[in-house]
Every structure is written in C-alpha cells, then in structure tokens.
Write an enzyme that holds these catalytic residues in place. Structure first.
Site, PDB file in Angstrom:
ATOM      1  NE  ARG A 140      -1.111   0.825   4.808  1.00 11.63           N
ATOM      2  CZ  ARG A 140      -1.895   1.219   5.777  1.00 11.63           C
ATOM      3  NH1 ARG A 140      -3.185   1.290   5.601  1.00 11.63           N
ATOM      4  NH2 ARG A 140      -1.400   1.533   6.958  1.00 11.63           N
ATOM      5  CB  THR A 144      -2.938   7.126  -1.934  1.00 16.43           C
ATOM      6  OG1 THR A 144      -2.253   5.909  -2.285  1.00 16.43           O
ATOM      7  CG2 THR A 144      -2.294   8.277  -2.678  1.00 16.43           C
ATOM      8  CG  ASP A 239       4.623  -0.524   9.411  1.00 16.67           C
ATOM      9  OD1 ASP A 239       5.089  -1.675   9.223  1.00 16.67           O
ATOM     10  OD2 ASP A 239       4.293   0.215   8.477  1.00 16.67           O
ATOM     11  CG  ASP A 242       8.392  -0.077   9.396  1.00 13.45           C
ATOM     12  OD1 ASP A 242       8.895  -0.655   8.424  1.00 13.45           O
ATOM     13  OD2 ASP A 242       7.937   1.083   9.343  1.00 13.45           O
TER      14      ASP A 242
HETATM   15  N1  URA Z   1      -0.473  -2.377   8.473  1.00  9.92           N
HETATM   16  C1  URA Z   1       0.196  -2.324   9.653  1.00  9.92           C
HETATM   17  O1  URA Z   1       1.321  -2.805   9.771  1.00  9.92           O
HETATM   18  N2  URA Z   1      -0.449  -1.755  10.703  1.00  9.92           N
HETATM   19  C2  URA Z   1      -1.676  -1.234  10.616  1.00  9.92           C
HETATM   20  O2  URA Z   1      -2.198  -0.738  11.616  1.00  9.92           O
HETATM   21  C3  URA Z   1      -2.340  -1.294   9.365  1.00  9.92           C
HETATM   22  C4  URA Z   1      -1.722  -1.871   8.315  1.00  9.92           C
END
Ligand code: URA
Length: 248
Positions: A140, A144, A239, A242
């Site tokens: 993604r 956006t 995330d 990460d």
């Molecule tokens: N991807 C992630 O790693 N965390 C989120 O909160 C949403 C998508």
C-alpha cells in the site's frame, strides 16, 4: 441477625460488582466475537492469545519480544485456520486398539502477501511441510493507502481445490487483499477454499471484503475497534512489518 444478613448481602453485591469489573478488565480490548459472516469459522480468542496480543501491541516490546509473540500467535492462528478445513475420518491402530480418528484431506497451499506475510510463513510451513508456497507483492502506498501490484509467483497447484491460506498479519482497509483475492480468483481459486490468516483486523476491512467475497473464510487473533485517519488499526500494534523486520 437481620442486620448481619443485610451487611453480608451488601458485601456480597459489592464483591460481585468488583469481580465483574476485574473480569471485564482482564478481557482483551478486542474480541473475536462479531456478526461479520466471513469470520464464521473463527474461534473465540483464548486467554493465551490475549496475553500474546498484549505483548505484540505494547510499544515497549523490543524486536525479540515482538517476534516471539508473533511466532507464538502464528502457531495459534494455524489452529484457527484448520477449523476451516474439510478433514477425513480414518481408522488407525494405537499400540492397544483400533481408533477412528481424523486426518487432513490433503496439503494446503500457502500464499504470502509480501512483505509482512513472510513473517508468518515459517510458522505455517512448520505445520504444513508439504505445502507449496506462492508469493504476491502488493504494497500500500503510505500516502494514499491504495494498493500497488509489484510481483506474483504462484504455485502450479494453487487451484487444485485444497485450502489456500493467505498469510497477512494486518487486515486494515482490505485494499491489498482485494487485489490478491481478485488475482487468485482469476487463476481459478474458489472463494470457499480461501482462508485469510491475520493477527489483527479492523471491522472496516472485513466488511469491505465480505461485500466482495462473501464465501471466503477469515481467521484473526484479534478483531480491533477501527481504522484511524491514516488507515492504521486502532488500538492495533503500529506498523507490523517495521516492528518485525526492524525497518522504518
Ligand atoms: N499495516 C500495519 O502494519 N499496521 C496497521 O495498523 C495497518 C496496516
């Protein structure tokens, strides 16, 4: 006597009130109970999953702790995925007697939605060492939040009728999975054979997928409250990629 009884009743009702608060607090901030039909085979969140999810959510969990919690939750997610399988009855011999048990009907197909899906892949391969692994890279756009297709390598047996388990730790908007599901359906995979395995999901993403693919199965360790304005899951865990891979 009446006075003692009255004070006893008061204490008992106070205790009940305290206990109900304690038991509410000891529940996870999110549960897996919902009316979303694609979660039909998802079993309730266990106490152990609730503890592990809390470790995963905690921003102070370092990389080893985060990874360990993700691996353990991944194993419990395998358990949830198997609830969606059709199995066959078999008769085996124990050292003592004949026994009518159950076995897998075949080996599932695994599909990793790179890169985060790879974090769950090892766990699933451990449980299904025969499984073929397909990889799809759809990411993604951070600005956006729209999905962009980069790469796909599918197993030649992907549409053989076996369960197809898609590993995707975070089911947020459902945009990435929408693209993945349409790619798989184009290759002949039936919705009813698809199982999306996620650690954490938002109702918005589940509803989005439910409208488009009503016959798929989704299993999640935790169903969270909502998405925020940046399309992150709340309360969520930040995330996932990460934190798991140690990148920014
Ligand atoms: N991807 C992630 O790693 N965390 C989120 O909160 C949403 C998508």
């Amino acid at each position: 006597m009446k006075h003692i009884l009255k004070s006893y009743k008061l204490k008992a009702s106070l205790l009940a009130a305290v206990l109900s608060v304690v038991s509410l607090q000891s529940q996870a901030p999110s549960t897996t109970k919902t009316s979303i039909s694609i979660l039909k085979n998802n079993t309730p969140q266990s106490r152990y999953e609730s503890i592990l999810m809390t470790e995963l959510r905690d921003k102070n969990s370092n990389k080893p702790k985060f990874r360990a919690a993700a691996f353990k939750l991944g194993s419990l997610l395998v358990n949830r995925a198997v609830e969606c399988f059709e199995t066959k009855n078999i008769v085996i011999e124990t050292p003592l007697t004949a026994f009518e048990g159950e076995s897998f009907s075949g080996s599932p197909e695994l599909v990793s939605v790179m890169r985060s899906g790879d974090a769950l892949l090892d766990v699933f391969i451990t449980h299904f060492p025969d499984a073929s692994v397909s990889k799809i890279l759809v990411q993604r756009d951070e600005e956006t939040a729209s999905p962009k297709f980069f790469y796909m390598k599918l197993s030649p047996t992907i549409a053989s009728g076996q369960p197809v388990i898609i590993t995707e730790p975070m089911l947020a908007t459902g945009g990435t999975l929408n693209m993945v599901l349409s790619l798989l359906k184009d290759k002949g995979v039936k919705e009813k054979n698809i199982i999306i395995a996620s650690l954490c999901a938002a109702p918005e993403g589940l509803r989005y997928l439910e409208e488009r693919y009503p016959d798929i199965n989704v299993v999640v360790s935790a169903l969270d409250e909502r998405l925020n304005e940046k399309k992150y899951i709340v309360p969520g865990l930040g995330d996932f990629g990460d934190r798991f891979f140690g990148t920014k």
